[in-house]
Write a protein that holds these residues in place. Structure first.
Motif: not given
Length: 334
Positions: A26-32
């Protein structure tokens, strides 16, 4: 369909961890955005990227409290980081939080710290027009300076933990980040007591009686009391019992009064600050003398920003070496 190792780990997190934990799926992810790893969760990849980066290795030659100690037993910024990681992981495990995210934040929280400890940080903060805070610099190292300007491309939650680990700022968005904030303070207060006793600044029983009564007489007893209280009293947020919090506050006040401002521990700080200030002034006026990667930053963001990035990344001995090359006359070779 056969599950990957990562997918099995993510499923295990959903089954095993607390409802307050930050699940890697459920991470909001990475910039790329990146393709998921078949073996590691996003937070495990963050931990590995921090562990293998150049800024992490340089921590072994950066001051914690005592500048250039002659004994091998005094803490460095690297040994401090490892102690923070151990304490934070113990708390996270006890609370059934995400241990991988906790470890990633703990290992990287000081990537942006200056040489010469907080003396170096104060020098850059005073010299640079935009100020300087090592927690924000840790984010910058991870996102901008590592990998020849490509950064480590870490998860949002990991970077937030870096940014929010210091005193006085907003709390981290995850409980894992808040655990690291406590673990950082528990680690440095207790290992600095040990180093201060070794340096003769305080006696073996030099802590206030009330601190010893509440938290214990030994480092192990104090850490156990603080960690146990966090595990027993945290639900929805990270907190200690009132009496343990009082003992912690008194220990912190004592250390700032008796150790962190002690002339024996701080006798070389003015020299260290002078080195950092003169290096900053020199590169501000001579940006062409910066290494190529920092000259590119100078073109994009100005000489002050580039000088901050270069100097804050230096180890203590590298900073001294650059200072000597620039300002100390060399002997004639006859």
């Amino acid at each position: 369909m056969v599950q990957t190792v990562r997918e099995m780990t993510e499923q295990d997190e959903r089954l095993r961890l607390s409802g307050y934990a930050a699940l890697s799926c459920e991470s909001r992810g990475r910039e790329r955005p990146e393709e998921p790893c078949p073996m590691r969760t996003g937070y495990q990849r963050d931990r590995d990227r921090v562990l293998h980066c150049k800024a992490f290795r340089r921590l072994m030659h950066k001051t914690q409290v005592f500048l250039s100690p002659e004994s091998d037993h005094y803490r460095t910024r690297l040994t401090h980081t490892l102690e923070v990681s151990q304490i934070a992981r113990t708390i996270a495990r006890g609370l059934r939080l995400n241990e991988d995210l906790t470890e990633a934040i703990a290992l990287g929280h000081d990537l942006g710290h200056t040489p010469f400890g907080h003396a170096g940080e104060r020098a850059l903060a005073g010299a640079h027009e935009g100020g300087f805070v090592h927690a924000a610099q840790s984010v910058r190292v991870a996102q901008k300076l590592e990998n020849e300007g490509r950064g480590l491309n870490l998860c949002v939650e990991t970077l937030d933990g870096f940014l929010c680990h210091g005193s006085g700022g907003k709390p981290a968005c995850t409980l894992e980040g808040r655990v690291v904030r406590y673990a950082d303070k528990i680690a440095y207060l207790n290992h600095d007591v040990e180093d201060a006793v070794r340096a003769g600044i305080i006696g073996p029983d030099g802590l206030p009686w009330e601190v010893q009564y509440i938290l214990g007489r030994t480092k192990s007893q104090r850490i156990t009391a603080l960690v146990s209280s966090l595990i027993e009293n945290s639900s929805g947020d990270i907190r200690m019992a009132a009496d343990i919090q009082k003992g912690y506050d008194e220990l912190r006040a004592f250390m700032f009064e008796s150790v962190y401002t002690d002339p024996v521990a701080k006798k070389e700080e003015s020299k260290a600050q002078g080195i950092v200030e003169r290096l900053y002034a020199y590169f501000l006026q001579n940006p062409d003398r910066l290494p190529q990667e920092y000259r590119l930053i100078c073109e994009e963001e100005g000489a002050g920003r580039a000088a901050c990035d270069y100097i804050s990344g230096m180890s203590d001995r590298y900073a001294v070496g650059i200072f000597e090359n620039l300002f100390v006359p060399r002997s004639w070779g006859l």
